[in-house]
Design an enzyme around this catalytic site. Sequence first.
Site, short mmCIF file in Angstrom:
data_model
loop_
_atom_site.label_atom_id
_atom_site.label_comp_id
_atom_site.label_asym_id
_atom_site.label_seq_id
_atom_site.Cartn_x
_atom_site.Cartn_y
_atom_site.Cartn_z
N GLY A 26 14.20 -17.14 -32.95
CA GLY A 26 13.23 -16.73 -32.11
C GLY A 26 11.87 -16.46 -32.56
O GLY A 26 11.95 -16.09 -33.73
N PHE A 30 4.54 -10.55 -32.15
CA PHE A 30 4.54 -9.54 -33.47
C PHE A 30 5.66 -9.71 -34.30
O PHE A 30 5.66 -8.87 -35.40
CB PHE A 30 4.16 -8.15 -32.99
CG PHE A 30 5.41 -7.57 -32.05
CD1 PHE A 30 6.64 -7.34 -32.73
CD2 PHE A 30 5.14 -7.76 -30.63
CE1 PHE A 30 7.52 -6.70 -31.90
CE2 PHE A 30 6.21 -7.26 -29.66
CZ PHE A 30 7.37 -6.83 -30.35
N LYS A 48 15.44 -8.89 -36.79
CA LYS A 48 14.03 -8.72 -36.29
C LYS A 48 12.87 -8.47 -37.28
O LYS A 48 13.07 -7.17 -37.59
CB LYS A 48 13.83 -8.04 -34.80
CG LYS A 48 12.25 -8.25 -34.16
CD LYS A 48 12.26 -7.09 -33.06
CE LYS A 48 12.88 -7.91 -31.83
NZ LYS A 48 12.75 -7.27 -30.75
N ASP A 162 10.01 -2.25 -19.68
CA ASP A 162 9.66 -3.58 -19.83
C ASP A 162 10.97 -4.47 -19.58
O ASP A 162 11.37 -5.26 -20.20
CB ASP A 162 9.34 -3.84 -21.21
CG ASP A 162 8.61 -5.35 -21.70
OD1 ASP A 162 8.31 -5.95 -20.43
OD2 ASP A 162 8.67 -5.62 -22.47
#
EC number: 2.7.11.1
Length: 982
Positions: A26, A30, A48, A162
């Site tokens: 993915g 950022f 990540k 979010d």
Amino acid sequence: MADRSARRARPGDDSVGQFVIGAEIGKGSFAQVYMGKHKVSGAAVAIKSVELARLNKKLKENLYGEINILKTLRHPHIVALHDCVESATHINLMMEYCELGDLSLFIKKREKLSTNPATHDMARKYPNVPNSGLNEVVIRHFLKQLSSALKFLRESNLVHRDVKPQNLLLLPSPEFREVNKLARPILTASQDSLVPVAGLASLPMLKLADFGFARVLPSTSLAETLCGSPLYMAPEILRYERYDAKADLWSVGTVLFEMIVGRPPFRASNHVELLRKIEAAEDVIKFPRETTISSEMKGLTRALLKRNPVERISFENFFAHPVIISSIPGLVEDDIPKPEASEQRSSSKDTRAASKSDDPIASPRKYSFRRHPTDNDQIRDQFRRVEPPSSAAESAPSRQTSAFSGIAAEARKQAAAEASARTGQSSRNEPGDNLVPRRPQAQPSTSAPSKPGLYEERRRGISNASLNRSNRESSSPTSAALANDSARAPPQQTSRRVQAEEREKAAQDVAFERDYVVVEKKHVEVNAFADEMAANPRLGGQGTPLSPKSGQIVRRATQQGNPTSTTGAIPAAPSRTMQIAQGTQRHYHERGTSLSASPGSTASFITKAIQDASLRLLGIKYPAGLTKGASPPELYNPYPAYPTPSPPVGLISSGKQSTPVDEDARVAQLIEEHATRSDVVYGFAEVKYKQLVPLAPSAEHGLGGTTLEDMPTGEEDVLTVEAIVSLSEEALVLYVKALTLLAKSMDIASLWWARKNRGDQANNALSSTRDSVNTQTLSLRINSAVQWVRSRFNEVLEKAEVVRLRLMDAQKRLPDDHPSHPSNHPQGSESVNGASAEGVFLTVGVTAEKLMYDRALEMSRTAAINEITNEDLAGCEISYVTAIRMLEAVLDNDEDAPKRRLSANMDDSGGDGEDGHAEINADDQQAVQKMIHMIRSRLTSVRSKVRMISNASKAQQQSQPQSLIRRRSGDVTPRSVPSYSS
């Protein structure tokens, strides 16, 4: 891959900490997400990798604070953070791996779910409705698990902010993992991390991801950020207002609608159009005819999608809604729970039972048409056998009793006992110290009070509001009596009472600012207004180029080098690199679909935003005056404060336009003049800033320079700590002054925009074709000015934040006995000049007005000396004009104060008197005005000299070609040869 981490610098060394990095799975704006596995157990994780270059010092500190919280958050339906490893270039976050992807992909590929082994049985038992979304059983299953995660966050005083399908990740069902034991093991954060507390064990497991990061990670520009997930943002966020936790409920409603229908409820090309569609719908949510869904689901969706947060369903009612607490209808026989399972769960020792008693976890046995009673603990033991040994070694009994006490209490409640179901929610005010803070101690970034004592008082107020709210929700005798009365009251009376309670709650939330978060960097009133103007087709959009003659403001190069250098920095992106939220929430009934200010407002939302910025940076709240009355003098020819290579010399235009003949021209001139004054102050602040950030500018950084982390270690050898403090203080006050001037330009533009929208039809009916063309030209000119002001506003705000952080860091390194050391300003004390915010104290006497006055005096004196010696007369003219503008900025609007007082529309509120720090007394005003008059005289004189020299030069040039022609004529023409003919 070699440059992703310092730990992977050598070829073949693809590991970070105890994890081996695999393929990329993915990518975000950022960060990149990689597949990884533990070196010892081989358990899968998601890594990540966040780029450090996008984080400044403050954002890194906030990110680590969020990471520390996330590492202690343990809930089956929240993606856990295992570890965080920082390298030279990246921060690597090791997260729980969810192999089915996110919910958006699940909905998009819903017709192909039968081809995936992990979802094949689900698609067979609960097929999707043609031309619609998911099966209602699957929808209710996911909604139960999502509500369980939100309830846990609610009890921990956390807001996700979010919620969207992209942040809802999915795992194969527990039954599938039990049967397929050879599947890849997943690294879990606790023993029950893969054991759902709600929904069905035969369906995929949902986990909420990425909460909290939206606040601390730097966003891209406003438009890019809104293109990422605006379809799920609450209207109050799209209106750039402060918002509370109910914004999450709107997002849940949009996700629920998309699961039902297969698409979001509102779709638009930009956030302005999206907000207009939401407002135009007027809370009427329609479902397609093809949709097969129960009335309960439709009612819950409509209750969640209320544009007014006050009318939106509350968290308490949402968690107690029959869709959430009742059993799922339409289950196949395999998934139907046994009645006795509810009693077993109530007496279970495991406090991590299902969120509701009549919604148990099904047995892991698949497709047996006769179910045998299975103890809940035995089911959990079977699920735990598939977990890797590394996760099984972790013990969390204390965490279960503390963090999930609210969920366990809720699991023991029935739908009929709605009032008593709230008894376990009082624990929300007492989270574990090692889990999450009661409330984040950091101040709201755009509403920091000017005094630490005031902030402490407000913090105590917030705590009291939380206690009051919890007392209302607890099972006290009073609340129980009210609940009983509500149960016996008629439906209309109950509805009125509930609505009154909701409005009272909202009023208290506003009064105490409880659970309110401030939109940073991506939700800004300045950018909202500029976006609205740019998106308007009548103004030609942002892509319409204008010539300098049309009045377009041309952004000059940022001065970063030596003041005598002509090398300017690469300007920051003109989109929206930095944004600030509106300081005061406005009720949605008070605003239309337009984002401009109301016509009768003397201090629009932009002024309130800049006042909050001043409080955030300095603790100074500048008066909210708006320029009215006669136009300022016509002599203003905008020049950059210091030499730059960009032509033309003027910032806006040549300044030779005629006197305004109508309102649009007057507004355009006022906007440009305020913007030009702000540019002069900005140029002065840049001289200070370039000494704090002296390295060459780079396009890799949004500030036109380098970040604090990338500065060379030897910089402190050049500047002492005292010098850094002095420069930072001076740059900070100058940047704030520039922000106020930019905000006043936006004030004028917003009022003009409101009047223009209101009177377009009448004006179009009466105006001629020539007037229409002139109006269109002026509108484009104003739009260009607004876009420039927005870009400069964002840039100045970001640089001011960098300077503020540099100042705070330098003050901490001062000697303990230094007056500016933080230890000499304990909490509760005030700065002598009142210019203080949380952690920021300014030296006595450091004001923007004094700095600007001294600078203008110095420039005018130097120019006068050069004028006497007839040296650099053009530079003298620039210095005189710059000094005049700087002194006018000192006076701000005080030069036309008498005219404003005569205006019936101008209201000098008493609040300005309290903020007298930005005012100057009458004697100082007279001194500044006298200085302006003297400099104007010198400016007239030097311009006369320049004209005389220019005329003499032209006369000489005109006479010189004639002599050259005569001389060249004799040289080139052949001389006459005497004739010898007879």
